[in-house]
Write an enzyme that holds these catalytic residues in place. Structure first.
Site, PDB file in Angstrom:
ATOM      1  N   ASN A  55     -40.634  64.055 -30.488  1.00  0.00           N
ATOM      2  CA  ASN A  55     -40.434  63.311 -29.225  1.00  0.00           C
ATOM      3  C   ASN A  55     -39.059  62.669 -29.128  1.00  0.00           C
ATOM      4  OD1 ASN A  55     -43.431  63.187 -29.889  1.00  0.00           O
ATOM      5  ND2 ASN A  55     -43.427  62.650 -27.718  1.00  0.00           N
ATOM      6  N   SER A 135     -46.364  62.108 -30.020  1.00  0.00           N
ATOM      7  CA  SER A 135     -47.041  61.044 -29.284  1.00  0.00           C
ATOM      8  C   SER A 135     -47.218  61.371 -27.811  1.00  0.00           C
ATOM      9  CB  SER A 135     -46.232  59.747 -29.418  1.00  0.00           C
ATOM     10  OG  SER A 135     -46.960  58.676 -28.863  1.00  0.00           O
ATOM     11  N   GLY A 140     -40.196  53.028 -25.738  1.00  0.00           N
ATOM     12  CA  GLY A 140     -39.461  51.947 -25.071  1.00  0.00           C
ATOM     13  C   GLY A 140     -39.996  51.616 -23.693  1.00  0.00           C
ATOM     14  N   SER A 146     -43.889  52.173 -30.888  1.00  0.00           N
ATOM     15  CA  SER A 146     -43.396  51.939 -32.258  1.00  0.00           C
ATOM     16  C   SER A 146     -44.527  51.417 -33.145  1.00  0.00           C
ATOM     17  CB  SER A 146     -42.213  50.976 -32.269  1.00  0.00           C
ATOM     18  OG  SER A 146     -42.621  49.701 -31.841  1.00  0.00           O
ATOM     19  N   ASP A 203     -48.932  44.107 -31.238  1.00  0.00           N
ATOM     20  CA  ASP A 203     -48.948  45.550 -30.945  1.00  0.00           C
ATOM     21  C   ASP A 203     -49.602  46.345 -32.082  1.00  0.00           C
ATOM     22  OD1 ASP A 203     -47.503  44.664 -28.803  1.00  0.00           O
ATOM     23  OD2 ASP A 203     -45.811  46.014 -29.059  1.00  0.00           O
TER      24      ASP A 203
HETATM   25  C1  MEV Z   1     -44.162  43.636 -26.881  1.00  0.00           C
HETATM   26  O1  MEV Z   1     -45.157  44.626 -26.679  1.00  0.00           O
HETATM   27  C2  MEV Z   1     -44.757  42.276 -26.746  1.00  0.00           C
HETATM   28  C3  MEV Z   1     -43.813  41.128 -26.968  1.00  0.00           C
HETATM   29  O2  MEV Z   1     -44.567  39.934 -26.835  1.00  0.00           O
HETATM   30  C4  MEV Z   1     -43.151  41.175 -28.334  1.00  0.00           C
HETATM   31  C5  MEV Z   1     -44.122  40.887 -29.480  1.00  0.00           C
HETATM   32  O3  MEV Z   1     -45.234  40.348 -29.251  1.00  0.00           O
HETATM   33  O4  MEV Z   1     -43.746  41.156 -30.616  1.00  0.00           O
HETATM   34  C6  MEV Z   1     -42.693  41.085 -25.921  1.00  0.00           C
END
Ligand code: MEV
Length: 369
Positions: A55, A135, A140, A146, A203
Site C-alpha cells: 500500500n 490494508s 493518514g 498505523s 488507536d
Molecule cells: C488519533 O487517532 C487520535 C488522537 O487523539 C491522537 C491520540 O490519541 O494518540 C488525535
C-alpha cells in the site's frame, strides 16, 4: 519458534468523541471499523528478512547476519518501556534509515525494526522471515491504519517467538486470551510511539480489542451492548500528520492554558454524556436520544475547530450534511482526513443524503480481532 506461515488481521477505528483530549488524560469513545489490515508472516531459513508493504510502496530485504552484528543492546530492556528519542536515533543509524525519518514508509520500517529486534531479542539466530502487510484502510486519514499495522506486527512476532500461543494450532479456537491481547496491545503501543511520538494509546487499544471502547490513560472499558448506530464515513482525502496535529494542540494548550484546558474538559464531558446516552439507547431507544447525539457532534466539532485541528474540507462536509438535516464531526486527528456523519435510524429517516468519497458505514456490533 513457529515454522509455518501465519496470517493475522486487525481493524481500523473511528473515534466518536475525545480525539486530542485523550492525549491529555481525558476520556475517548472509539469503535472498531469493518476495514482491516492483514499481515502474512512466512518463516524461512534463508538468512533474510523481507518486509513488503504494497500500500505504501515499501519492499526491502535485509541479511539476518548483518542485523545480528548491530549493537541493539539498547533495546534489550526487561520490561516494555516507551522507546526513547536516543534509542530511535541509534536504531535509525543501525538500520540505515535517514535521520529525519518523517516519511510514512520510513516510519513503518522503523516501527517494524523496533518490534522485530525487541520481541525477537532472545532468538539467536534472529528469525528469517517474509512479512507482507496490506490494508483496506487509507493511510493518514484518521482511521487508525498505523495502529492496525502495529497490532498486526506485534501479534505476528509474539506468535512467531511463542510469547503467545498460535490459537489455530493449539486448538484454542481462533481467539487469544485477555492476557495475550494485553501483551499484543502493549507492544503495539510501542510501535505507535515509534510512528507518532506521543500517542494516547486509544488507536492500538481499539484495534487490539475490537468492539466499542471507553479509553482513558490506558484504562479500557468495553461498552456493553452498544446500540446499532448508522454512521457515514467521508474521506476528505486531505493528507495530514497526526504527530504534527497532536503537537499543535499541545502548543496551543501551553500558549493559552486558561482557554484550551476548559475545551479539553468540555470534550471529556461530551464523551461521558455520549456514553450515558448510548447506554440508555441500548435499553430503550427513542428519537430524542438521537437529537442529543447530534448536538454532541456539533459541540465537539466546534471545540475541535477551536483547538485548531479543523479544515476547510471538514467545514464543507458539515455544511453539506447540515443542509440535509444531518450532523458531522471530524474523527481522529483532523486537519483533513475523515469525518463522520450520524445517520438517522431507518425508522426516523426523512430524507437521504449522498456524499461522494464515502468509504464505509460502521455498524455495531463490531468486528472482533
Ligand atoms: C488519533 O487517532 C487520535 C488522537 O487523539 C491522537 C491520540 O490519541 O494518540 C488525535
Amino acid at each position: 519458534m513457529l515454522s509455518e506461515a501465519l496470517t493475522v488481521s486487525a481493524p481500523g477505528k473511528v473515534i466518536l468523541h475525545g480525539e486530542h483530549a485523550v492525549v491529555h488524560g481525558k476520556v475517548a469513545l472509539a469503535v472498531a471499523l469493518n476495514l482491516r489490515t492483514f499481515l502474512r508472516l512466512q518463516p524461512h531459513s534463508n538468512g533474510k528478512v523481507c518486509l513488503n508493504l504494497p500500500n505504501i510502496g515499501v519492499k526491502q530485504t535485509w541479511d539476518v547476519a548483518r542485523l545480528e552484528q548491530l549493537d541493539t543492546s539498547f533495546l534489550e530492556q526487561g520490561d516494555i518501556t516507551a522507546p526513547t528519542l536516543e534509542q530511535l536515533e541509534k536504531l535509525k543509524e543501525a538500520t540505515g534509515l535517514p535521520k529525519d525519518c518523517a516519511v510514512t514508509g520510513h516510519l513503518a520500517v522503523l516501527a517494524f525494526f523496533y518490534l522485530y529486534l525487541s520481541i525477537c531479542r532472545k532468538q539467536r539466530p534472529l528469525p528469517s522471515l517474509d512479512i507482507v502487510v496490506w490494508s483496506e484502510l487509507p493511510t493518514g486519514a484518521g482511521l487508525g491504519s498505523s495502529a492496525a499495522y502495529s497490532v498486526c506486527l506485534a501479534a505476528a512476532l509474539l506468535t512467531l517467538c511463542e510469547e503467545i500461543p498460535n490459537p489455530l494450532k493449539e486448538g484454542h479456537g481462533v481467539r487469544w486470551t485477555k492476557e495475550d491481547l494485553e501483551l499484543i496491545n502493549k507492544w503495539a503501543f510501542q510501535g505507535e510511539r515509534v510512528i507518532h511520538g506521543n500517542p494516547s494509546g486509544v488507536d492500538n487499544a481499539v484495534s487490539t480489542w475490537g468492539g466499542a471502547l471507553r479509553y482513558q490513560q490506558g484504562n479500557i472499558t468495553v461498552l456493553k451492548r452498544p446500540p446499532a448506530l448508522r454512521i457515514l464515513l467521508t474521506n476528505t482525502k486531505v493528507p495530514r500528520s497526526t504527530k504534527a496535529l497532536v503537537t499543535s494542540v499541545r502548543n496551543r494548550l501551553i500558549k493559552f492554558p486558561e482557554i484550551v484546558a476548559p475545551l479539553l474538559t468540555s470534550i471529556d464531558a461530551i464523551s461521558l454524556e455520549c456514553e450515558r446516552v448510548l447506554q440508555e439507547m441500548a435499553a430503550a431507544p427513542t428519537p430524542e436520544q438521537y437529537l442529543v447525539l447530534e448536538e454532541l457532534f456539533d459541540m465537539n466539532q466546534h471545540h475541535l475547530n477551536a483547538l485548531g485541528v479543523g479544515h476547510a474540507s471538514l467545514d464543507r462536509l458539515c455544511q453539506v450534511t447540515t443542509a440535509h438535516g444531518l450532523h458531522s464531526k471530524l474523527t481522529g486527528a483532523g486537519g483533513g482526513g475523515c469525518g463522520i456523519t450520524l445517520l438517522k435510524p431507518v425508522a426516523f429517516l426523512g430524507q437521504y443524503v449522498f456524499i461522494s468519497d464515502a468509504r464505509a458505514i460502521i455498524t455495531f456490533p463490531p468486528v472482533v480481532p
